[in-house]
Design a protein around this motif. Structure first.
Motif, PDB file in Angstrom:
ATOM      1  N   PHE A   5       0.833  -1.201   0.000  1.00 48.55           N
ATOM      2  CA  PHE A   5       0.000   0.000   0.000  1.00 48.55           C
ATOM      3  C   PHE A   5       0.870   1.255   0.000  1.00 48.55           C
ATOM      4  CE2 PHE A   5      -2.517   3.355   2.120  1.00 48.55           C
ATOM      5  CZ  PHE A   5      -3.562   3.421   1.210  1.00 48.55           C
ATOM      6  N   GLY A   6       1.979   1.206   0.719  1.00 50.29           N
ATOM      7  CA  GLY A   6       2.916   2.347   0.710  1.00 50.29           C
ATOM      8  C   GLY A   6       3.458   2.614  -0.675  1.00 50.29           C
ATOM      9  N   LYS A   7       3.739   1.555  -1.433  1.00 54.77           N
ATOM     10  CA  LYS A   7       4.206   1.733  -2.815  1.00 54.77           C
ATOM     11  C   LYS A   7       3.137   2.377  -3.669  1.00 54.77           C
ATOM     12  CE  LYS A   7       6.367  -1.588  -4.880  1.00 54.77           C
ATOM     13  NZ  LYS A   7       6.722  -2.953  -5.372  1.00 54.77           N
ATOM     14  N   LEU A   8       1.882   2.007  -3.443  1.00 54.01           N
ATOM     15  CA  LEU A   8       0.785   2.598  -4.199  1.00 54.01           C
ATOM     16  C   LEU A   8       0.674   4.094  -3.921  1.00 54.01           C
ATOM     17  CD1 LEU A   8      -1.732   2.465  -5.987  1.00 54.01           C
ATOM     18  CD2 LEU A   8      -3.018   1.669  -3.991  1.00 54.01           C
ATOM     19  N   VAL A   9       0.694   4.472  -2.653  1.00 55.25           N
ATOM     20  CA  VAL A   9       0.604   5.892  -2.292  1.00 55.25           C
ATOM     21  C   VAL A   9       1.795   6.665  -2.848  1.00 55.25           C
ATOM     22  CG1 VAL A   9       0.604   7.530  -0.364  1.00 55.25           C
ATOM     23  CG2 VAL A   9      -0.770   5.426  -0.235  1.00 55.25           C
ATOM     24  N   ALA A  10       2.982   6.083  -2.726  1.00 55.17           N
ATOM     25  CA  ALA A  10       4.193   6.755  -3.212  1.00 55.17           C
ATOM     26  C   ALA A  10       4.155   6.953  -4.725  1.00 55.17           C
ATOM     27  CB  ALA A  10       5.428   5.945  -2.811  1.00 55.17           C
ATOM     28  N   SER A  11       3.500   6.046  -5.418  1.00 51.07           N
ATOM     29  CA  SER A  11       3.488   6.122  -6.884  1.00 51.07           C
ATOM     30  C   SER A  11       2.777   7.363  -7.406  1.00 51.07           C
ATOM     31  CB  SER A  11       2.815   4.867  -7.475  1.00 51.07           C
ATOM     32  OG  SER A  11       1.412   4.901  -7.299  1.00 51.07           O
ATOM     33  N   VAL A  12       1.890   7.960  -6.607  1.00 50.49           N
ATOM     34  CA  VAL A  12       1.182   9.157  -7.044  1.00 50.49           C
ATOM     35  C   VAL A  12       1.702  10.416  -6.361  1.00 50.49           C
ATOM     36  CG1 VAL A  12      -0.925   7.921  -7.636  1.00 50.49           C
ATOM     37  CG2 VAL A  12      -0.642   8.820  -5.320  1.00 50.49           C
ATOM     38  N   GLN A  13       2.744  10.265  -5.526  1.00 49.55           N
ATOM     39  CA  GLN A  13       3.293  11.409  -4.832  1.00 49.55           C
ATOM     40  C   GLN A  13       4.609  11.896  -5.442  1.00 49.55           C
ATOM     41  OE1 GLN A  13       3.483  10.012  -0.761  1.00 49.55           O
ATOM     42  NE2 GLN A  13       1.423  10.805  -0.305  1.00 49.55           N
ATOM     43  N   ASP A  14       5.262  11.027  -6.188  1.00 47.22           N
ATOM     44  CA  ASP A  14       6.548  11.404  -6.798  1.00 47.22           C
ATOM     45  C   ASP A  14       6.363  12.356  -7.960  1.00 47.22           C
ATOM     46  OD1 ASP A  14       7.666   9.740  -4.957  1.00 47.22           O
ATOM     47  OD2 ASP A  14       7.971   8.067  -6.351  1.00 47.22           O
TER      48      ASP A  14
END
Length: 205
Positions: free
Chosen positions: A196-205
């Motif tokens: 889930f952290g990877k998912l959130v990070a994918s739209v924050q970079d």
């Protein structure tokens, strides 16, 4: 402009086969262009249908009222209703209209029978529950024993592959950026905090 993803409703619809698709098309979270798509349901009539789980669902429009020009995709979930040849023929004809207009179609489980009957699997790689489920059709040599196949705007899957089916529908629609789509798939498959952290990070970079 918002485009419509049409979701077919048939009696004895398989509840588990369309959920990821409908939710991720309609929910704005993680999308590249929020508001780009909306889900509309389409039935043989405006009468309610009941899914295999007993859920009552009401179509938004009938087949005759579908606006292919304004549509983004036709999604055909599976279920026991596809055993009715008149249902398969009617939705197969709608799928032909979509393909003639250069629009993608996606079918899972029993709904793949409608695409085979309409001749839409004759020249594209595809899959289903098993090749024999598609009956006699012209594309048997193009069958692939895989969970999901996407080829030239035609997406097919077996009934146990609803998550993979959704992934390819979302990829075809470019709903998510590729990195986000992969992270979304991994999160749903693995169900871990790290995923889930990877998912959130994918739209924050």
């Amino acid at each position: 402009m918002t485009q419509t993803v049409y979701l077919a409703l048939t009696d004895r619809l398989a509840d588990w086969e369309y959920g990821h698709v409908a939710a991720q098309v309609n929910i704005q979270h993680f999308q590249q262009q929020p508001g780009r798509y909306e889900i509309r349901t389409v039935g043989l009539s405006l009468d309610p249908i009941r899914t295999v789980g007993g859920v009552r669902m009401l179509p938004d429009v009938t087949l005759a009222d579908v606006s292919v020009e304004d549509a983004a995709m036709l999604v055909l979930p599976g279920g026991d209703g596809w055993e009715d040849t008149s249902v398969a023929a009617a939705f197969g004809e709608l799928a032909r209209r979509f393909r003639a207009a250069g629009k993608p179609v996606a079918a899972i489980c029993g709904a793949t029978v409608a695409l085979a009957g309409a001749g839409l699997l004759d020249d594209v790689a595809h899959t289903s529950n098993f090749v024999g489920a598609l009956g006699s059709y012209g594309g048997a040599s193009m069958y692939r024993d895989e969970r999901v196949v996407r080829d030239q705007g035609v997406i097919t899957a077996g009934g146990a592959s609803s998550l993979e089916f959704a992934r390819e529908v979302l990829a075809e629609l470019e709903t998510f950026a590729p990195r986000t789509l992969q992270a979304w798939y991994e999160w749903n498959r693995e169900d871990t905090a790290e995923a889930f952290g990877k998912l959130v990070a994918s739209v924050q970079d």
